[in-house]
Write a protein that holds these residues in place. Structure first.
Motif, PDB file in Angstrom:
ATOM      1  N   PHE A 174       2.118  18.341 -12.326  1.00 31.35           N
ATOM      2  CA  PHE A 174       2.090  19.805 -12.261  1.00 31.35           C
ATOM      3  C   PHE A 174       3.112  20.449 -13.195  1.00 31.35           C
ATOM      4  CE2 PHE A 174       0.036  18.815  -8.149  1.00 31.35           C
ATOM      5  CZ  PHE A 174      -1.166  19.440  -8.404  1.00 31.35           C
ATOM      6  N   PRO A 175       4.384  20.046 -13.179  1.00 30.90           N
ATOM      7  CA  PRO A 175       5.325  20.645 -14.135  1.00 30.90           C
ATOM      8  C   PRO A 175       4.959  20.334 -15.582  1.00 30.90           C
ATOM      9  CG  PRO A 175       6.536  19.435 -12.458  1.00 30.90           C
ATOM     10  CD  PRO A 175       5.089  19.186 -12.217  1.00 30.90           C
ATOM     11  N   LEU A 176       4.420  19.143 -15.829  1.00 34.05           N
ATOM     12  CA  LEU A 176       4.024  18.821 -17.199  1.00 34.05           C
ATOM     13  C   LEU A 176       2.892  19.736 -17.668  1.00 34.05           C
ATOM     14  CD1 LEU A 176       4.173  14.926 -17.254  1.00 34.05           C
ATOM     15  CD2 LEU A 176       5.770  16.535 -18.268  1.00 34.05           C
ATOM     16  N   GLY A 177       1.967  20.030 -16.778  1.00 34.81           N
ATOM     17  CA  GLY A 177       0.883  20.954 -17.131  1.00 34.81           C
ATOM     18  C   GLY A 177       1.394  22.357 -17.376  1.00 34.81           C
ATOM     19  N   ALA A 178       2.316  22.802 -16.539  1.00 33.52           N
ATOM     20  CA  ALA A 178       2.883  24.139 -16.721  1.00 33.52           C
ATOM     21  C   ALA A 178       3.691  24.221 -18.011  1.00 33.52           C
ATOM     22  CB  ALA A 178       3.762  24.498 -15.530  1.00 33.52           C
ATOM     23  N   LEU A 179       4.451  23.189 -18.301  1.00 32.15           N
ATOM     24  CA  LEU A 179       5.230  23.188 -19.547  1.00 32.15           C
ATOM     25  C   LEU A 179       4.312  23.119 -20.761  1.00 32.15           C
ATOM     26  CD1 LEU A 179       8.215  20.884 -18.553  1.00 32.15           C
ATOM     27  CD2 LEU A 179       8.291  23.334 -19.025  1.00 32.15           C
ATOM     28  N   THR A 180       3.203  22.412 -20.632  1.00 30.54           N
ATOM     29  CA  THR A 180       2.237  22.365 -21.730  1.00 30.54           C
ATOM     30  C   THR A 180       1.702  23.765 -22.026  1.00 30.54           C
ATOM     31  OG1 THR A 180       1.571  20.118 -21.186  1.00 30.54           O
ATOM     32  CG2 THR A 180       0.018  21.425 -22.458  1.00 30.54           C
TER      33      THR A 180
ATOM     34  N   VAL B  94       0.842  -1.204   0.000  1.00 29.21           N
ATOM     35  CA  VAL B  94       0.000   0.000   0.000  1.00 29.21           C
ATOM     36  C   VAL B  94       0.873   1.248   0.000  1.00 29.21           C
ATOM     37  CG1 VAL B  94      -1.695   1.314   1.330  1.00 29.21           C
ATOM     38  CG2 VAL B  94      -1.951  -1.158   1.089  1.00 29.21           C
ATOM     39  N   GLN B  95       1.940   1.236   0.791  1.00 30.31           N
ATOM     40  CA  GLN B  95       2.849   2.373   0.819  1.00 30.31           C
ATOM     41  C   GLN B  95       3.489   2.606  -0.535  1.00 30.31           C
ATOM     42  OE1 GLN B  95       5.478   1.245   3.993  1.00 30.31           O
ATOM     43  NE2 GLN B  95       4.243   2.278   5.555  1.00 30.31           N
ATOM     44  N   ARG B  96       3.852   1.548  -1.219  1.00 28.51           N
ATOM     45  CA  ARG B  96       4.437   1.695  -2.563  1.00 28.51           C
ATOM     46  C   ARG B  96       3.450   2.335  -3.527  1.00 28.51           C
ATOM     47  NH1 ARG B  96       7.412  -4.123  -3.216  1.00 28.51           N
ATOM     48  NH2 ARG B  96       9.081  -3.698  -1.749  1.00 28.51           N
ATOM     49  N   TRP B  97       2.195   1.903  -3.469  1.00 28.53           N
ATOM     50  CA  TRP B  97       1.203   2.473  -4.381  1.00 28.53           C
ATOM     51  C   TRP B  97       0.893   3.931  -4.036  1.00 28.53           C
ATOM     52  CZ3 TRP B  97       0.363   0.984  -8.980  1.00 28.53           C
ATOM     53  CH2 TRP B  97       0.574  -0.346  -9.330  1.00 28.53           C
ATOM     54  N   VAL B  98       0.915   4.265  -2.760  1.00 28.85           N
ATOM     55  CA  VAL B  98       0.696   5.658  -2.367  1.00 28.85           C
ATOM     56  C   VAL B  98       1.833   6.530  -2.879  1.00 28.85           C
ATOM     57  CG1 VAL B  98       0.598   7.221  -0.380  1.00 28.85           C
ATOM     58  CG2 VAL B  98      -0.767   5.137  -0.391  1.00 28.85           C
ATOM     59  N   VAL B  99       3.060   6.065  -2.750  1.00 28.34           N
ATOM     60  CA  VAL B  99       4.214   6.823  -3.257  1.00 28.34           C
ATOM     61  C   VAL B  99       4.142   6.943  -4.778  1.00 28.34           C
ATOM     62  CG1 VAL B  99       6.727   6.790  -3.511  1.00 28.34           C
ATOM     63  CG2 VAL B  99       5.686   6.299  -1.306  1.00 28.34           C
ATOM     64  N   THR B 100       3.695   5.900  -5.452  1.00 26.49           N
ATOM     65  CA  THR B 100       3.553   5.950  -6.907  1.00 26.49           C
ATOM     66  C   THR B 100       2.551   7.019  -7.323  1.00 26.49           C
ATOM     67  OG1 THR B 100       4.108   3.612  -7.106  1.00 26.49           O
ATOM     68  CG2 THR B 100       2.917   4.600  -8.947  1.00 26.49           C
ATOM     69  N   VAL B 101       1.424   7.071  -6.638  1.00 28.56           N
ATOM     70  CA  VAL B 101       0.417   8.096  -6.945  1.00 28.56           C
ATOM     71  C   VAL B 101       0.978   9.492  -6.674  1.00 28.56           C
ATOM     72  CG1 VAL B 101      -1.834   9.020  -6.244  1.00 28.56           C
ATOM     73  CG2 VAL B 101      -1.542   6.563  -6.625  1.00 28.56           C
ATOM     74  N   LEU B 102       1.734   9.641  -5.591  1.00 30.98           N
ATOM     75  CA  LEU B 102       2.348  10.932  -5.287  1.00 30.98           C
ATOM     76  C   LEU B 102       3.364  11.341  -6.356  1.00 30.98           C
ATOM     77  CD1 LEU B 102       2.850  10.662  -1.436  1.00 30.98           C
ATOM     78  CD2 LEU B 102       1.272  12.153  -2.659  1.00 30.98           C
ATOM     79  N   ILE B 103       4.140  10.388  -6.845  1.00 28.95           N
ATOM     80  CA  ILE B 103       5.104  10.696  -7.908  1.00 28.95           C
ATOM     81  C   ILE B 103       4.369  11.205  -9.139  1.00 28.95           C
ATOM     82  CG2 ILE B 103       6.739   9.672  -9.547  1.00 28.95           C
ATOM     83  CD1 ILE B 103       7.664   7.847  -7.237  1.00 28.95           C
TER      84      ILE B 103
END
Length: 92
Positions: free
Chosen positions: A26-32, A11-20
């Motif tokens: 956010f940067p991808l949206g700003a760069l877009t 569960v911790q791994r999946w939570v970290v994956t979602v956070l990544i």
């Protein structure tokens, strides 16, 4: 449907994956937004930003693979280029 029990570590791994994914979105949206607004005036600068988007996407997937204790080098990393390819198709 049969539900499989997950350990706390999974569960911790999946939570970290979602956070990544959330943090890199956010940067991808700003760069877009930056690429779309500057594509007409400064094409070379917009192209550099598209390359940065591809690198961020690939690093994001590599980090997720590391979290799940898999090799970060994989064909799956090419999926990180998809957002940059879509923006390039729209902007250019």
């Amino acid at each position: 449907m049969v539900r499989r029990e997950m350990s706390t570590e999974q569960v911790q791994r999946w939570v970290v994956t979602v956070l990544i994914f959330a943090v890199t979105a956010f940067p991808l949206g700003a760069l877009t937004a930056a690429v779309v607004t500057m594509a007409d005036d400064r094409r070379s600068s917009a192209a550099v930003l598209v390359v940065m988007m591809a690198v961020i996407g690939m690093l994001s997937l590599g980090a997720c693979r590391l979290v799940h204790r898999r090799s970060p080098v994989s064909v799956v990393l090419l999926l990180g280029v998809i957002p940059a390819a879509v923006v390039a198709a729209i902007a250019f």
